[in-house]
Design an enzyme around this catalytic site. Structure first.
Site, PDB file in Angstrom:
ATOM      1  CE  LYS A 214      -3.174   3.320   0.999  1.00  0.00           C
ATOM      2  NZ  LYS A 214      -2.055   4.377   1.182  1.00  0.00           N
ATOM      3  N   GLY A 267       6.443   5.590   8.467  1.00  0.00           N
ATOM      4  CA  GLY A 267       5.571   6.995   8.557  1.00  0.00           C
ATOM      5  C   GLY A 267       5.601   7.450   9.773  1.00  0.00           C
ATOM      6  CB  SER A 268       3.476  10.273  11.138  1.00  0.00           C
ATOM      7  OG  SER A 268       2.179   9.798  10.940  1.00  0.00           O
ATOM      8  CB  THR A 269       5.229   8.816  16.005  1.00  0.00           C
ATOM      9  OG1 THR A 269       6.348   8.704  15.755  1.00  0.00           O
ATOM     10  CG2 THR A 269       4.778   8.195  17.278  1.00  0.00           C
ATOM     11  N   GLY A 272       1.537   5.192  13.152  1.00  0.00           N
ATOM     12  CA  GLY A 272       1.896   4.045  13.688  1.00  0.00           C
ATOM     13  C   GLY A 272       1.688   3.535  14.896  1.00  0.00           C
ATOM     14  CD  GLU A 289      12.156   3.933   8.415  1.00  0.00           C
ATOM     15  OE1 GLU A 289      12.480   5.396   8.051  1.00  0.00           O
ATOM     16  OE2 GLU A 289      12.286   3.072   7.513  1.00  0.00           O
ATOM     17  CB  CYS A 323      12.576   9.917   9.526  1.00  0.00           C
ATOM     18  SG  CYS A 323      13.045   8.413   8.794  1.00  0.00           S
ATOM     19  CD  GLU A 422       9.329  13.138  11.742  1.00  0.00           C
ATOM     20  OE1 GLU A 422      10.243  12.688  11.130  1.00  0.00           O
ATOM     21  OE2 GLU A 422       7.979  12.686  11.659  1.00  0.00           O
TER      22      GLU A 422
END
Length: 517
Positions: A214, A267-269, A272, A289, A323, A422
């Site tokens: 995806k 991707g973003s925390t 995630g 990650e 990142c 971030e």
């Protein structure tokens, strides 16, 4: 529902005006008007929810039309991967290696066309699209062609057991065997539409897994190009499946599909964390990650030119959309003003503009929505008391596109949101410190822990500090990477490790086999 849409966040380029030679590797992957089809079970399949526009972030023009998969189609892709799993997992490693090698050959053969599409989707400069996107993607398939041949069995020293309730006395042998996890959903980031998917797909296939990919909604067309290449290289039907969507629905379906055993996400925390919650319900394996806010600890004995060259990559490389960038500069007061002066001069020399033009260093960020987000952080920094040393305004020159000027914020403190959160753009914040202990404490006072950096002419001192930093990686006097070293984060920067052989471990389960000698 309209058949073609332009998502509000400024999605990315497709294949309708396909850069490069446009040569088809196989039939049926897109309709006559350039609309992409989903790749499910070895078939190029019409999307049930129509298409959406992929937008070039440098020109705001439509690159092409990406398919909107329905929830049912995403689950069908996972079911196809499940059906293909038994056959693929039992293929000889040499066969898997040969297919991955052929895929790398095909990617490099058509490098210029692939890079042109990646550039149109992502806004990368020409050198980055060729050297760091497509070429690195091909290199990862080549690396995991070798990885498919790495041993999966590790002998364990025999153990002498006394007689007891568990059986007779004897010497027991044991073997640790790495087995495929199963069906892996790979959800990839928008900052590198070749290297990031390749870093998931290649090791997963090398270990005998099957995948549902995806891609990020902003630049999915390169991943369909990768799927064509894998099909041409001989990957069996159902081993690789690609589904896309402009919103979160396709990704959610790819995570909660009952046939999926593992989710690999970049991707973003925040996203995630939501994926982790869903995976936890059925104990799906995870490789995450996530975000980063890399601390660059610059000591008073550092080579400032080296430090500036490293920190300056935040301004230039992917326009700060990476990142691992050293975005949070912690500098000892004795060299604070000198570092600010050098960073300012560095940022002002960088050419911002059309990424297809020779000499451009800083291209656009990926979408209008992301440009507005980065701009809002710069304004927030002003309100928090930071001093905008350079940048902070829309760059002069481009009259279209999603550009952000390289921006340096000084007079920052560690409690500011621009220091703690971030930003994911060409923005560097600077925080001074007095002594080594304070520098370490500031570096560790973060929710993130992906990659930090230390600059000092005393290498022993730098290594001593590196060992005390709570980060998955530390660069000592460099932002370079060793691509066999484990990659991943502490704290909210991720779960698990990949890269090199560590990626093969990440996409496998460990099984113990025990027998009496």
């Amino acid at each position: 529902m309209s058949d073609v849409r332009r998502p509000g966040d400024g999605q990315q380029p497709s294949d309708a005006q396909r850069p490069g030679d446009g040569r088809r590797l196989s039939g049926g992957h897109r309709a006559g008007d350039g609309r992409r089809r989903l790749f499910i079970g070895g078939r190029w399949t019409e999307p049930e929810l129509g298409h959406y526009e992929v937008i070039n972030p440098a020109t705001e023009e439509v690159v092409g039309l990406a398919p909107e998969a329905s929830r049912g189609q995403v689950h069908a892709a996972a079911a196809a991967a499940r059906e293909a799993l038994d056959g693929w997992s039992r293929t000889r490693p040499e066969e898997r290696a040969a297919i991955l090698d052929r895929a790398a050959d095909l990617m490099l053969r058509d490098l210029a066309g692939h890079a042109a599409l990646a550039q149109a989707e992502s806004g990368a400069t020409t050198g980055t699209a060729r050297g760091m996107q497509v070429a690195v993607g091909a290199a990862r398939f080549r690396r995991y062609a070798r990885g498919a041949l790495e041993p999966v069995e590790e002998p364990i020293a025999p153990q002498i057991n006394e007689a007891g309730p568990m059986g007779r006395a004897g010497v027991f042998g044991a073997l640790a065997v790495r087995q495929p996890v199963g069906v892996v959903t790979c959800i990839t980031s928008y900052n590198n539409p070749w290297a990031n998917p390749a870093g998931k797909i290649a090791p997963a296939l090398a270990m005998g897994n099957t995948v549902v990919v995806k891609p990020a909604p902003q630049d999915p067309l390169s991943v369909y190009r990768m799927a064509e290449t894998l099909e041409a290289a001989g990957v069996p039907a159902g081993v690789v499946n690609v589904v896309t969507g402009s919103g979160p629905e396709a990704g959610e379906a790819a995570v909660d599909a009952p046939d999926v055993d593992m989710v690999s996400f970049t991707g973003s925390t925040a996203v995630g964390q939501r994926i982790g919650e869903v995976c936890g319900r059925t104990m799906k394996r995870q490789l995450m990650e996530l975000g980063g806010k890399g601390a660059a600890v610059v000591l008073d004995d550092a080579d400032l030119d080296s430090a500036v060259a490293g920190i300056g990559t935040t301004f230039s490389f992917y326009s700060g959309q990476i990142c691992t960038a050293p975005t949070r500069v912690l500098v000892q007061r004795g060299v604070h003003d000198a570092l600010i002066e050098k960073l300012t001069a560095y940022a002002r020399l960088l050419k911002v503009g059309d990424p297809t033009v020779r000499g451009t260093v800083v291209g656009p960020v990926v979408s209008a929505a992301h440009r507005d987000r980065v701009d809002s952080y710069i304004e927030l920094g002003r309100k928090e008391g930071a001093r905008v040393v350079t940048g902070g305004e829309r760059p002069a020159g481009p009259d279209r596109g999603f550009y952000v000027a390289p921006t340096l914020l000084a007079d920052c403190t560690n409690d500011m949101r621009v220091v703690r959160e971030e930003i994911f753009g060409p923005v560097v914040v600077v925080v001074p410190f007095d002594d080594e202990e304070e520098g370490i404490a500031l570096a560790n006072d973060s929710d993130y822990g992906l990659i930090d950096y230390v600059w000092s002419s005393d290498v022993a001192r730098a290594f001593r500090i590196a060992r005390r930093l709570r980060a998955g990686g530390v660069g000592v006097n460099t932002v370079g990477r060793n691509m066999e070293a484990p990659f991943g984060g502490f704290k909210r920067s991720g779960v698990g490790r990949d890269v090199g052989s560590y990626a093969l471990y990440a996409y496998s389960e460990l099984q113990a086999i025990v027998w009496p000698g």
